[in-house]
Motif scaffolding. Structure first.
Motif, PDB file in Angstrom:
ATOM      1  N   TYR A  78       0.804  -1.220   0.000  1.00  0.00           N
ATOM      2  CA  TYR A  78       0.000   0.000   0.000  1.00  0.00           C
ATOM      3  C   TYR A  78       0.843   1.280   0.000  1.00  0.00           C
ATOM      4  CZ  TYR A  78      -4.399   2.247   1.179  1.00  0.00           C
ATOM      5  OH  TYR A  78      -5.534   2.973   1.150  1.00  0.00           O
ATOM      6  N   TRP A  79       1.683   1.351   0.993  1.00  0.00           N
ATOM      7  CA  TRP A  79       2.499   2.558   1.137  1.00  0.00           C
ATOM      8  C   TRP A  79       3.941   2.255   0.754  1.00  0.00           C
ATOM      9  CZ3 TRP A  79      -0.673   6.411   1.864  1.00  0.00           C
ATOM     10  CH2 TRP A  79      -1.842   6.229   2.597  1.00  0.00           C
ATOM     11  N   TYR A  92      -2.237  11.236  -0.224  1.00  0.00           N
ATOM     12  CA  TYR A  92      -3.398  10.717   0.500  1.00  0.00           C
ATOM     13  C   TYR A  92      -3.910  11.779   1.472  1.00  0.00           C
ATOM     14  CZ  TYR A  92      -6.790   7.936   2.822  1.00  0.00           C
ATOM     15  OH  TYR A  92      -7.997   7.503   3.303  1.00  0.00           O
ATOM     16  N   ASN A 100     -12.775  12.253   3.970  1.00  0.00           N
ATOM     17  CA  ASN A 100     -13.173  11.202   4.920  1.00  0.00           C
ATOM     18  C   ASN A 100     -13.383  11.782   6.321  1.00  0.00           C
ATOM     19  OD1 ASN A 100     -12.920   9.539   2.780  1.00  0.00           O
ATOM     20  ND2 ASN A 100     -11.281   8.266   3.608  1.00  0.00           N
ATOM     21  N   GLY A 131      -7.044   0.825  11.060  1.00  0.00           N
ATOM     22  CA  GLY A 131      -6.610   1.284   9.730  1.00  0.00           C
ATOM     23  C   GLY A 131      -6.752   2.789   9.664  1.00  0.00           C
ATOM     24  N   ALA A 132      -6.191   3.443  10.709  1.00  0.00           N
ATOM     25  CA  ALA A 132      -6.480   4.868  10.937  1.00  0.00           C
ATOM     26  C   ALA A 132      -5.904   5.770   9.866  1.00  0.00           C
ATOM     27  CB  ALA A 132      -5.934   5.280  12.300  1.00  0.00           C
ATOM     28  N   THR A 136      -7.719   9.827  10.475  1.00  0.00           N
ATOM     29  CA  THR A 136      -8.824  10.524   9.807  1.00  0.00           C
ATOM     30  C   THR A 136     -10.128  10.462  10.606  1.00  0.00           C
ATOM     31  OG1 THR A 136      -7.827   9.721   7.762  1.00  0.00           O
ATOM     32  CG2 THR A 136     -10.012  10.696   7.605  1.00  0.00           C
ATOM     33  N   GLU A 162      -2.488   1.226  12.760  1.00  0.00           N
ATOM     34  CA  GLU A 162      -2.166   1.465  11.348  1.00  0.00           C
ATOM     35  C   GLU A 162      -0.902   0.689  10.995  1.00  0.00           C
ATOM     36  OE1 GLU A 162      -3.384   3.009   8.511  1.00  0.00           O
ATOM     37  OE2 GLU A 162      -1.473   2.327   7.701  1.00  0.00           O
ATOM     38  N   GLN A 163      -0.893   0.136   9.771  1.00  0.00           N
ATOM     39  CA  GLN A 163       0.249  -0.679   9.369  1.00  0.00           C
ATOM     40  C   GLN A 163       1.436   0.144   8.857  1.00  0.00           C
ATOM     41  OE1 GLN A 163      -1.006  -3.190   6.141  1.00  0.00           O
ATOM     42  NE2 GLN A 163      -1.590  -1.484   4.828  1.00  0.00           N
ATOM     43  N   LEU A 196      -3.223  -5.472  10.989  1.00  0.00           N
ATOM     44  CA  LEU A 196      -4.435  -6.152  11.450  1.00  0.00           C
ATOM     45  C   LEU A 196      -4.588  -7.480  10.722  1.00  0.00           C
ATOM     46  CD1 LEU A 196      -6.682  -2.994  11.204  1.00  0.00           C
ATOM     47  CD2 LEU A 196      -6.228  -4.220  13.342  1.00  0.00           C
ATOM     48  N   SER A 216     -12.898   3.687   9.194  1.00  0.00           N
ATOM     49  CA  SER A 216     -13.206   4.593   8.086  1.00  0.00           C
ATOM     50  C   SER A 216     -12.495   4.129   6.821  1.00  0.00           C
ATOM     51  CB  SER A 216     -12.765   6.017   8.473  1.00  0.00           C
ATOM     52  OG  SER A 216     -12.726   6.847   7.343  1.00  0.00           O
ATOM     53  N   PHE A 217     -13.262   3.730   5.832  1.00  0.00           N
ATOM     54  CA  PHE A 217     -12.718   3.283   4.539  1.00  0.00           C
ATOM     55  C   PHE A 217     -11.665   2.206   4.724  1.00  0.00           C
ATOM     56  CE2 PHE A 217     -14.416   6.054   1.147  1.00  0.00           C
ATOM     57  CZ  PHE A 217     -15.243   6.831   1.936  1.00  0.00           C
ATOM     58  N   GLU A 221     -11.118  -3.160   2.571  1.00  0.00           N
ATOM     59  CA  GLU A 221      -9.787  -3.624   2.172  1.00  0.00           C
ATOM     60  C   GLU A 221      -9.520  -5.058   2.617  1.00  0.00           C
ATOM     61  OE1 GLU A 221      -6.621  -0.901   2.596  1.00  0.00           O
ATOM     62  OE2 GLU A 221      -7.728   0.605   1.462  1.00  0.00           O
ATOM     63  N   PHE A 222     -10.474  -5.636   3.353  1.00  0.00           N
ATOM     64  CA  PHE A 222     -10.290  -7.021   3.804  1.00  0.00           C
ATOM     65  C   PHE A 222     -11.153  -7.951   2.972  1.00  0.00           C
ATOM     66  CE2 PHE A 222      -9.203  -4.371   7.471  1.00  0.00           C
ATOM     67  CZ  PHE A 222      -7.884  -4.754   7.605  1.00  0.00           C
TER      68      PHE A 222
END
Ligand SMILES: C[S@@+](CC[C@H](N)C(=O)[O-])C[C@H]1O[C@@H](n2cnc3c(N)ncnc32)[C@H](O)[C@@H]1O
Length: 417
Positions: A78-79, A92, A100, A131-132, A136, A162-163, A196, A216-217, A221-222
């Protein structure tokens, strides 16, 4: 969705400057002025916004098992390091985070509008966001509480999971800057840099109990099915959500992701009943009836809220072809409470019948036409009334209507919220 004027107007020039200063402090922007600089935005931000757009589309395709059987290549990365991760984070933060944040504060204001008040029994705020990203949802709660208070205690904390370490650090900084700017509260943040694994559990067994649960959003993703997600969520709420605690799930508005959330709603209600967990769905549905949108295979349900965008976001929207004048989303709010919904939402306490508009309202000659949803499901209606302001999200109390699900007419109603 109706929001207070101060919330609508709360994200202008001053908010933009606060964002810019936070980015400078984090070493993401060379100077605050760059936030408005078209050349900088075009060179350093736009390509990353495109990349994130593509990634979010890939997530959506992946969820649509009928169309794409591949795994979501890239989600784990992702990042990813390499192609300038700072600018990816900045993209982002500037492009997706503010919308958001605003959506979360709009949900907060809907709770406030219907009279929900933070329970006296929960004297310290113990919030958690999964998944903060850059905090946000937590920041959305700060803004919501400023403009449409529920009466949160002044003390407490937000645990942020957050990952991505860099995004987490940005989130902590952003949260404290925003809190200072908004004034009033003195919440702390507790960062947890971890991945997570909802297929196992959302939280370790030894984790404490929380009273505000934010996502939030992130659920989309899972890859777990709504049934599996409902099972692990309920297991976590049993162990880690205090009685009277609040859960806010915010998700994209697109058909596939929205339908997944609606299926999750059904599963949560079903499984909660099975294990006798007291759980009241507060919003957007005003009852536990089976979902009116899921009754049709091609239907879904979303809200929409408008705002006065930060000025730089208008520029960025022009450059990227996105349009964030109004913000669509899907959402669910639950309370882990034995109290009935009418006690928790006093503004609807007197109503025997409740219906919420789930589409815009259009003028057809002298009538308004729209879809609503209530315990009889979803249907199309007409209403002849002067001087009323109807929009997606409006609530009609005690309507008397006739006709069938394709065409009904409202003869009278007691109140419009
Ligand atoms: C679309 S972003 C949403 C961020 C933020 N909640 C918001 O609304 O702006 C999804 C976030 O979830 C995080 N995430 C996704 N899968 C995760 C996992 N397995 N563990 C921890 N974080 C995860 C991503 O790193 C990313 O920051």
């Amino acid at each position: 969705m109706k929001v207070p004027v101060s919330l609508f107007n709360g994200f202008g020039e001053e908010f933009e400057q606060l964002l810019a200063r936070t980015c400078v402090t984090q070493g993401l922007l060379p100077s605050p002025e760059e936030i408005k600089n078209k050349r900088f935005l075009n060179r350093s931000i736009v390509p990353h916004v495109e990349r994130l757009k593509e990634l979010f589309n890939r997530v959506q395709k992946f969820q649509d098992k009928s169309k794409d059987k591949t795994t979501p290549q890239g989600l784990d990365r992702y990042w990813q390091k390499g192609s300038n991760p700072e600018n990816l984070r900045l993209a982002y933060f500037l492009s997706f985070m503010p919308g958001n944040l605003y959506r979360m504060s709009a949900i907060w204001s809907e709770l406030s509008r219907l009279g929900y008040r933070w329970p006296d029994s929960l004297q310290t705020l113990r919030a958690i966001e999964f998944g903060a990203g850059p905090a946000t949802g937590a920041c959305g709660v700060l803004a919501g509480e400023k403009h449409a208070p529920l009466g949160l205690p002044a003390q407490g904390s937000f645990a942020l999971i957050e990952q991505d370490r860099g995004t987490l650090a940005l989130g902590e900084n952003w949260f404290s800057s925003l809190q200072e700017w908004l004034g009033g509260s003195q919440f702390s943040t507790r960062p947890f840099h971890r991945k997570l694994e909802p297929e196992k559990s959302w939280l370790p067994r030894a984790a404490p109990r929380f009273n505000l649960w934010l996502m939030s959003f992130v659920l989309n993703e899972f890859e777990q099915s709504p049934r599996e997600l409902a099972a692990t969520l309920l297991e976590s709420w049993e162990r880690h959500l205090e009685d009277e605690g609040l859960v806010i799930l915010l998700e994209p508005a697109m058909k596939l992701q929205s339908r997944r959330l609606l299926e999750l709603r059904q599963e949560i209600l079903l499984q909660a009943e099975r294990v006798s967990m007291p759980l009241e769905l507060l919003l957007p549905c005003l009852g536990h009836q089976s979902c009116g949108a899921l009754a049709e295979p091609e239907d879904w349900c979303h809200e929409e809220v408008s705002w006065w965008r930060p000025p730089y976001l208008r520029v960025l929207d022009e450059l990227t072809g996105l349009d964030r004048k109004s913000l669509p989303f899907s959402y669910l709010v639950f309370s882990k409470s034995k109290k009935p919904r009418k006690e928790l939402l006093p503004a609807i306490a007197q109503a025997a019948h409740l219906h919420r508009l789930v589409s815009p309202a259009h003028r057809v000659g002298p009538d308004w036409e729209f879809y609503w949803c209530g315990k009889e499901g979803k249907r199309r209606l007409r209403l002849r009334a002067e001087g009323v302001e109807l929009e997606r999200g409006s609530i009609l109390l005690n309507s008397e209507f006739r006709g069938d699900e394709n065409a009904s007419r409202i003869d009278r109603f007691d109140e419009l919220l």
